[in-house]
Enzyme design. Structure first.
Site, mmCIF file in Angstrom:
data_model
loop_
_atom_site.group_PDB
_atom_site.id
_atom_site.type_symbol
_atom_site.label_atom_id
_atom_site.label_comp_id
_atom_site.label_asym_id
_atom_site.label_seq_id
_atom_site.Cartn_x
_atom_site.Cartn_y
_atom_site.Cartn_z
ATOM 1 N N ASP A 173 -5.375 15.192 0.413
ATOM 2 C CA ASP A 173 -4.296 15.160 -0.586
ATOM 3 C C ASP A 173 -4.350 16.383 -1.494
ATOM 4 O O ASP A 173 -3.329 16.845 -1.987
ATOM 5 C CB ASP A 173 -4.410 13.893 -1.453
ATOM 6 C CG ASP A 173 -3.758 12.694 -0.775
ATOM 7 O OD1 ASP A 173 -2.887 12.910 0.088
ATOM 8 O OD2 ASP A 173 -4.125 11.556 -1.107
ATOM 9 N N TYR B 81 4.326 0.524 -3.086
ATOM 10 C CA TYR B 81 4.075 0.205 -4.495
ATOM 11 C C TYR B 81 5.149 -0.735 -5.047
ATOM 12 O O TYR B 81 5.532 -0.650 -6.204
ATOM 13 C CB TYR B 81 4.021 1.492 -5.343
ATOM 14 C CG TYR B 81 2.755 2.284 -5.148
ATOM 15 C CD1 TYR B 81 2.446 2.794 -3.905
ATOM 16 C CD2 TYR B 81 1.887 2.531 -6.210
ATOM 17 C CE1 TYR B 81 1.276 3.523 -3.704
ATOM 18 C CE2 TYR B 81 0.725 3.256 -6.021
ATOM 19 C CZ TYR B 81 0.418 3.751 -4.773
ATOM 20 O OH TYR B 81 -0.733 4.461 -4.583
ATOM 21 N N LYS C 164 -6.515 13.856 -7.921
ATOM 22 C CA LYS C 164 -6.039 12.515 -7.611
ATOM 23 C C LYS C 164 -7.228 11.607 -7.277
ATOM 24 O O LYS C 164 -8.235 12.074 -6.762
ATOM 25 C CB LYS C 164 -5.086 12.541 -6.425
ATOM 26 C CG LYS C 164 -4.353 11.217 -6.239
ATOM 27 C CD LYS C 164 -3.416 11.233 -5.054
ATOM 28 C CE LYS C 164 -2.720 9.886 -4.945
ATOM 29 N NZ LYS C 164 -1.980 9.768 -3.690
ATOM 30 N N GLU D 216 -8.165 7.861 -5.288
ATOM 31 C CA GLU D 216 -7.615 6.913 -4.336
ATOM 32 C C GLU D 216 -8.662 5.877 -3.966
ATOM 33 O O GLU D 216 -9.843 6.177 -3.911
ATOM 34 C CB GLU D 216 -7.142 7.649 -3.090
ATOM 35 C CG GLU D 216 -6.155 6.842 -2.276
ATOM 36 C CD GLU D 216 -5.319 7.742 -1.372
ATOM 37 O OE1 GLU D 216 -4.188 8.072 -1.755
ATOM 38 O OE2 GLU D 216 -5.821 8.128 -0.313
ATOM 39 N N ASP E 237 -5.238 7.798 -12.344
ATOM 40 C CA ASP E 237 -5.722 6.420 -12.512
ATOM 41 C C ASP E 237 -5.805 5.666 -11.192
ATOM 42 O O ASP E 237 -4.920 5.756 -10.352
ATOM 43 C CB ASP E 237 -4.848 5.654 -13.516
ATOM 44 C CG ASP E 237 -3.391 5.583 -13.093
ATOM 45 O OD1 ASP E 237 -3.012 6.277 -12.123
ATOM 46 O OD2 ASP E 237 -2.626 4.834 -13.724
ATOM 47 N N SER F 249 -4.340 -0.450 -5.997
ATOM 48 C CA SER F 249 -4.925 -1.267 -4.939
ATOM 49 C C SER F 249 -4.878 -2.725 -5.367
ATOM 50 O O SER F 249 -5.589 -3.131 -6.278
ATOM 51 C CB SER F 249 -6.369 -0.826 -4.684
ATOM 52 O OG SER F 249 -7.023 -1.743 -3.845
ATOM 53 N N HIS G 46 0.817 -1.209 0.000
ATOM 54 C CA HIS G 46 0.000 0.000 0.000
ATOM 55 C C HIS G 46 0.852 1.261 0.000
ATOM 56 O O HIS G 46 0.527 2.238 -0.675
ATOM 57 C CB HIS G 46 -0.915 -0.032 1.233
ATOM 58 C CG HIS G 46 -1.979 1.000 1.226
ATOM 59 N ND1 HIS G 46 -3.097 0.907 0.447
ATOM 60 C CD2 HIS G 46 -2.099 2.159 1.917
ATOM 61 C CE1 HIS G 46 -3.869 1.962 0.650
ATOM 62 N NE2 HIS G 46 -3.282 2.737 1.541
ATOM 63 N N GLN H 2 -7.721 9.981 11.625
ATOM 64 C CA GLN H 2 -7.946 10.861 10.474
ATOM 65 C C GLN H 2 -7.790 12.336 10.832
ATOM 66 O O GLN H 2 -7.646 12.690 12.000
ATOM 67 C CB GLN H 2 -9.359 10.613 9.943
ATOM 68 C CG GLN H 2 -9.556 9.197 9.433
ATOM 69 C CD GLN H 2 -8.808 8.971 8.145
ATOM 70 O OE1 GLN H 2 -9.167 9.506 7.098
ATOM 71 N NE2 GLN H 2 -7.736 8.200 8.190
ATOM 72 N N HIS I 134 -10.423 3.018 -1.408
ATOM 73 C CA HIS I 134 -10.614 2.624 -0.016
ATOM 74 C C HIS I 134 -11.445 1.353 0.004
ATOM 75 O O HIS I 134 -12.503 1.277 0.625
ATOM 76 C CB HIS I 134 -11.274 3.759 0.782
ATOM 77 C CG HIS I 134 -10.462 4.161 1.974
ATOM 78 N ND1 HIS I 134 -11.004 4.641 3.127
ATOM 79 C CD2 HIS I 134 -9.122 4.132 2.183
ATOM 80 C CE1 HIS I 134 -10.025 4.913 3.990
ATOM 81 N NE2 HIS I 134 -8.886 4.612 3.441
#
Lengths: 233, 734
Positions: free
Chosen positions: B112, B47, B86, B88, B490, B530, B44, B309, B90
């Site tokens: 982000d 990469y 971006k 992302e 992407d 992911s 995660h 968070q 989850h």
């Protein structure tokens, strides 16, 4: 008016500019509204809707000045979360409950102008129909039977949810509000709370200009000498 | 077995990785250090299985101000303005705890964007679930949508577009990809590069607790029955806190006190500190006892791995701490100095003055091993290409079309987007439901168009083509709104990359994305990978998601997908070809994803798109709509919805009728225009070398289709629209 968590402040600001007047943001910790002719409590999630929508914001220092504004007969408009704050502050009757189907709802609805005895509808035609969006999770207006009767009697119901042709019926009620009520005023008429967002429809490019009519009405009311002209005052 | 052997496997590291760490450090790491390596070298964060291939994607271009490597990518949109974006995923948190999983996915991607110095102005999302006939799927769907809505709505950032597919390959492992888009002036960009020895490092926002412990590691393994008990690995979101953080940061950026800023996402304090130090080629030293905590007796490992968070790490200029602190205080937040920038290249963690970890920042952040895995073409591909349909010619077109329109994947998504505030900030010009969302840029005549797309079924049948189609379709959606595509972000969702067949899917997907991005001129400026999206019943379809931004220089030219004038001519840009493979129609008939993935000729695609864009530029078109899932008949139906108009269509193609009406041939756009402009459009099409055909005319309230002189469909649009509009709500009530 900007509370922590307000998020329609930018839109309300631009609506007033679009209507041809000046506007500025007032942080909730301020204590004075000197120099202002009218005040708008914008939509959003003040204090994250914690405890109850609007329940914490009503204790903000600026609310004392908002109360003074209301008492002096100057226009006070609460939109969405602003409406919730005004009911929590006791400046408007009733409460706003969770929507009937328990979901947040964002879409265009139609409103029928029920009374022109408010600075915000004074320049509008009675029984005319406006297309204005709602965006809320807690917009289900409720008052007890006795209060409802007095609101109706005094002409404090300003807007009702209706069809595109102005028919008021349960199927046009997006959130379960009693008597399809979308907006109410205080007895004097100068404080208006409404769940729909007129500030979002002030330009053709973002879906229409029906909302602009309210802001223009408020401005012409102010220019024409204010509260003395309200029918109910 | 030595004790450290046991330790590294618990931290999720392999023997060779552990050996590499010992070699680089010239010693064995202690337990805290091992845990930090465990999260930073997890798939995660590092990469490690994708890096080698991601490098083959095009990432640069004239308009690109920042490619991958920062918190988000940046692209120029003219007049000194830039878009930051971006996407992302989850996925795993949402599979276990859908409401908080989806909500914190949105929260993370918003951070982000504003850490780059931008004001977030739009959210998009791409979702995948199993079929809605299962109660577990309905539970996941309902709560994911609610989680996304509640977070974005409270933040006051409009959720303007999205896409959803339902297929049982996602039943146990739904996909939740969230995308955020922000705007700023070029000079306002902020970077996450810690610099200047002695500059204080501040932790701002929420306090640190035990929630989200090891979330990064959790995301780096397959889901099992036991995963459902891993709710402690899912963070809990507080959008109100984040709203305050957003406003405080934007106010802070107006001062020049900020050197660097980064949000605390996966791997919390560990990743944010070592990444900022590594990017800044500096070091960072922090003191754990200074970290404000919300729980008692937290160990150093817990503090360093917490994924609580709504926290940010900020490096400020020395001497400006007070000024910075007072801005956070205004917004009711605390900003605490927890350490400082050093020049030793180390990330040093102290607990009451005693060093408890000291690791080279770069080793931790960037030097995880990079793996190029073995790949094998999956065996299933030998059999999925074949199918045989009987009795196709005498099918009931009307019933088939209605059934197709009521498929949740194709049906109207109002049930979903009415739960999202898509209008706040009063800049949404084209609301959800058209091909792409359009937002005006205040103070200019410009607008941006946004879309998010992907088709896992196509990628399952042919990941190269499927990925290329995802890029092509995203660009086509933007072009239909009148926007020139600029760049993509992407979201790459796959199974376990350690399996050869999965790695093959990944490799082919990257190649397909690269090919399409190169031809269509849309580089990849940010993204997310992911892996391990698998359950006991197998992997998800390989699912690359493409989020794309385009610019419209003159907002008065914005075009929508709906027919607007009775009598307008309807044309098809592109060509109807025999492509039934991977179609929603075939899935409806057979329950399977079968056939050959539709062909995509990228050069043809580019020409069709250029033609459409040029025609809009010259104000020839009244509407433009991409022809995608459900084929031509569905596209025509969708063009009729909204304004209550109909269409009279005459087709003369000789394809089998189902391939003609429901096949998903690529590079097709349905447009409508005033009769008087027909000549100009035909001329333009000739210039661009694009085949076009007149399909018919916009009509009153009925959709009629004749094929080679025979009427095959005649139905009131209202009947189609009712089924299309009500299908999801209906499914959710069952």
């Amino acid at each position: 008016m900007v509370f922590p968590g307000s998020n329609c402040d930018l839109d309300a600001y631009h609506a007033v500019i679009e209507a041809g007047e000046e506007a500025s943001y007032v942080w909730h910790m301020e204590k004075s509204l000197e120099g202002f002719d009218a005040v708008i409590l914008p939509g959003g999630f003040s204090y994250g809707d914690y405890l109850r929508c609007g329940a914490i914001a009503r204790f903000s220092p600026i609310m004392a000045s908002v109360r003074e504004m209301a008492e002096s007969g100057r226009p006070v408009l609460g939109i969405c979360n602003g409406f919730q704050i005004l009911t929590e502050a006791g400046l408007l009757p009733g409460v706003l409950l969770r929507n009937r189907d328990l979901k947040f709802i964002c879409k265009n609805v139609f409103l029928r102008v029920e009374s022109t005895a408010s600075p915000f509808t004074k320049a509008l035609e009675s029984r005319s129909v406006l297309k204005i969006p709602v965006a809320h999770g807690d917009g289900n207006y409720f008052v007890d039977g006795e209060t409802l009767w007095s609101l109706e009697e005094n002409g404090q119901v300003i807007f009702r949810y209706c069809s595109a042709d102005g028919e008021v019926a349960p199927q046009f009620n997006p959130n379960g509000s009693v008597s399809n009520i979308a907006g109410v005023s205080n007895a004097r008429g100068n404080v208006l709370g409404m769940m729909p967002h007129p500030e979002r429809v002030c330009e053709e490019i973002t879906g229409g200009t029906d909302g602009l009519l309210l802001f223009k009405s408020m401005i012409s009311f102010l220019k024409g000498g204010m509260a003395g002209e309200l029918v109910n005052s | 077995m030595s004790s450290s052997t046991l330790d590294y496997s618990l931290a999720g590291l392999s023997q060779s990785e552990f050996d590499l760490i010992c070699e680089k450090l010239c010693r064995e790491p202690n337990l805290l250090e091992l845990a930090m390596f465990g999260v930073m070298w997890s798939e995660h964060c590092s990469y490690k299985n994708s890096r080698a291939l991601l490098k083959t994607l095009p990432t640069g271009g004239n308009a690109i101000l920042q490619g991958p490597g920062e918190n988000a990518g940046i692209v120029d949109i003219g007049e000194g303005l830039a878009v930051v974006m971006k996407v992302e995923s989850h996925n795993h948190p949402s599979a276990v705890e859908p409401y908080q999983g989806a909500a914190t996915g949105v929260g993370g991607i918003i951070r982000d964007i504003f850490t780059m110095g931008a004001r977030p102005i739009a959210l998009l999302n791409s979702l995948r679930f199993g079929e809605l006939d299962k109660s577990r799927t309905r539970y996941l769907f309902e709560n994911v949508v609610k989680g996304i809505g509640d977070y974005g709505n409270c933040m006051g950032i409009p959720t303007v577009a999205g896409e959803i597919y339902f297929d049982d390959h996602y039943a146990g492992n739904p996909l939740v990809n969230a995308m955020c888009v922000g705007i700023m002036r070029h000079e306002e960009v902020k970077y996450a590069r810690a610099k200047g020895v002695g500059n204080p490092v501040m932790l701002v926002g929420a306090t640190t607790g035990r929630d989200g412990m090891g979330g990064a590691a959790f995301a780096s393994v397959e889901l099992t029955e036991q995963s459902l008990e891993r709710k402690s690995a899912v963070q809990v979101g507080d959008p109100f806190m984040e709203k305050l953080l957003l406003e405080a940061c934007i106010e802070l950026f107006k001062t020049d006190a900020v050197i660097a800023i980064q949000d605390l996402g996966a791997a919390g304090l560990t990743s944010s500190c070592c990444e900022m130090a590594s990017r800044g080629r500096s070091g960072i030293k922090i003191e754990l006892s200074c970290v404000p905590r919300r729980e008692e007796a937290m160990t150093p490992v817990e503090i360093m791995l917490s994924e609580s968070q709504e926290r940010m790490l900020v490096v400020v200029k020395r001497g400006r701490e007070k000024e910075v602190g007072s801005i956070f205080e205004k917004w009711g937040l605390s900003g605490t100095v927890i350490g400082e920038v050093t020049d030793d290249g180390l990330f040093t963690v102290l607990e009451r003055g005693k060093v408890v970890a000291s690791l080279p920042a770069r080793l931790l952040a960037d030097d995880a091993p990079v793996y190029t895995r073995e790949s094998t073409r999956p065996a299933y591909l030998e059999s999925v290409g074949l199918f045989d349909l009987h009795e196709r010619e005498d099918m009931n077109i009307k019933e088939t079309l209605i059934a197709l329109l009521a498929r949740p994947t194709i049906a109207g998504k109002e049930w979903v987007y009415s739960q999202y505030d898509h209008m706040v900030r009063t800049s949404t010009v084209t609301v959800p439901g058209s091909d792409s969302a359009v937002l005006r840029i205040r103070g200019t005549d410009r607008a941006i168009a946004l879309t998010i797309d992907g088709n896992g079924s196509y990628c399952y049948l042919d990941p190269f083509r499927g990925a290329a189609i995802a890029v092509a379709e995203a660009a086509r959606n933007l072009v239909c709104s009148g926007a020139r595509p600029l760049a993509i972000t992407d979201g790459l969702n796959f199974g376990n990359p350690e399996k050869r067949e999965i790695y093959w899917q990944f490799k082919e997907t990257i190649a397909g994305l690269a090919a399409a991005c190169n031809v269509l001129g849309t580089p990849v400026i940010s993204g997310n990978v992911s892996f391990y999206n698998e359950t006991e019943t197998g992997a998800i379809f390989p699912t690359p998601i493409v989020g794309m931004v385009g610019v419209i220089e003159d907002i008065s030219k914005v075009t929508e997908s709906f027919f607007i004038n009775e009598g307008d001519a309807i044309l098809l840009l592109g060509e109807n070809t025999h492509e039934l493979g991977g179609s929603e129609y075939l899935r409806m008939l057979t329950g399977k994803t079968i056939g050959e993935c539709p062909a995509i000729d990228l050069e043809r695609e580019k020409k069709v798109q250029r033609l459409c864009l040029e025609a809009i530029e010259r104000r020839l078109l009244n509407s433009a709509h991409d022809c995608s899932e459900g084929g031509l008949a569905v596209a025509l139906s969708e063009c009729c919805f909204g304004k209550g108009l109909g269409a009279k269509i005459e087709l003369n193609d000789t394809l089998p009728i189902d391939a003609l009406l429901f096949g998903e041939a690529q590079s097709r756009i349905v447009v409508s225009l005033d009769e008087s402009k027909l000549g100009s459009l035909l001329g333009l099409a000739g210039e661009f070398g694009v085949p076009v055909q007149v399909l018919g005319r916009v009509d009153r309230s009925e959709l009629k289709i004749d094929v080679c002189g025979r009427e095959v469909l005649s139905v009131p649009v209202g009947e189609l629209e009712a089924r299309w509009k009500g299908a999801i709500e209906c499914a959710m009530r069952s």
